[in-house]
Design an enzyme around this catalytic site. Structure first.
Site, PDB file in Angstrom:
ATOM      1  N   ASP A 148      29.029  42.226  43.715  1.00 50.99           N
ATOM      2  CA  ASP A 148      30.282  42.047  42.989  1.00 50.99           C
ATOM      3  C   ASP A 148      30.791  43.422  42.587  1.00 50.99           C
ATOM      4  O   ASP A 148      29.992  44.332  42.335  1.00 50.99           O
ATOM      5  CB  ASP A 148      30.064  41.188  41.741  1.00 50.99           C
ATOM      6  CG  ASP A 148      29.818  39.721  42.055  1.00 50.99           C
ATOM      7  OD1 ASP A 148      30.310  39.248  43.098  1.00 50.99           O
ATOM      8  OD2 ASP A 148      29.144  39.046  41.260  1.00 50.99           O
ATOM      9  N   ASP A 162      34.640  35.587  46.336  1.00 50.33           N
ATOM     10  CA  ASP A 162      34.918  34.744  45.173  1.00 50.33           C
ATOM     11  C   ASP A 162      36.414  34.472  45.053  1.00 50.33           C
ATOM     12  O   ASP A 162      36.839  33.350  44.757  1.00 50.33           O
ATOM     13  CB  ASP A 162      34.418  35.414  43.892  1.00 50.33           C
ATOM     14  CG  ASP A 162      32.914  35.629  43.874  1.00 50.33           C
ATOM     15  OD1 ASP A 162      32.189  34.877  44.563  1.00 50.33           O
ATOM     16  OD2 ASP A 162      32.469  36.553  43.167  1.00 50.33           O
TER      17      ASP A 162
END
Length: 189
Positions: A148, A162
């Site tokens: 991330d 995402d």
């Protein structure tokens, strides 16, 4: 009504004169399937490339400010689900992502709606992106941590996979709310 139906890519069944031949039906579905897999491939490639760059250039370094302190690029590894939820269940998230991919591929056989093709393509590309991390990244097979790096101030850190999943999910909710099904039918209740 027929004009609106042609814009959103769903068949208009109200006029018998505009019924499609089996060849036209297969061709329309084929185009929608091509859209689904093209969108998925684009989302997956974008996610994969961005994560490769983040690992090579940002991991182990201080966050990079993009828009002051409102948006930073901050490389981190997430073993859990969204917001770091349930890090001990990485294998379960891997299985869920694999199941989502199988369901989308099976649903593609009945796909006649362009907006649904885009939505499912986003979901598929995002699921593949995070599944790739779960399978191939450390600490090991099916236990990998997702990379991330997009860090808005006051919000969770996420990645492009995402984002694709969330956008695809929002589009599916909107299409369902509007009464549009993947097979092109429209409910007017």
């Amino acid at each position: 009504m027929a004009e609106a139906e042609s814009v959103i890519g769903t068949p208009d069944t109200s006029d018998d004169s505009e019924r499609r031949t089996p060849e036209q039906t297969r061709s329309g579905r084929g185009r929608r399937i091509a859209v689904l897999f093209s969108v998925a491939a684009f989302a997956y490639a974008l996610d994969l490339i961005s994560k490769m760059l983040v690992v090579a250039k940002l991991e182990g370094r201080a966050p990079v400010e993009v828009v002051g302190d409102l948006l930073e690029l901050h490389a981190t590894r997430n073993p859990g689900a969204a917001f770091g939820f349930a890090p001990a269940f990485t294998v379960i998230f891997t299985l869920i992502a694999a199941a989502v991919i199988v369901v989308i591929i099976r649903l593609a056989r009945k796909l006649y709606s362009f907006p649904w093709a885009v939505a499912l393509g986003l979901l598929l590309g995002g699921a593949l992106g995070n599944l790739t991390d779960r399978i191939f990244r450390a600490p090991g097979l099916f236990k990998g941590e997702v990379v991330d790096f997009i860090a808005p101030k006051g919000f969770a850190i996420f990645n492009l996979a995402d984002s694709a999943i969330v956008c695809g999910g929002i589009l599916i909710v909107l299409l369902s709310f509007l009464g549009r099904d993947p097979d092109g039918t429209i409910h007017t209740n």
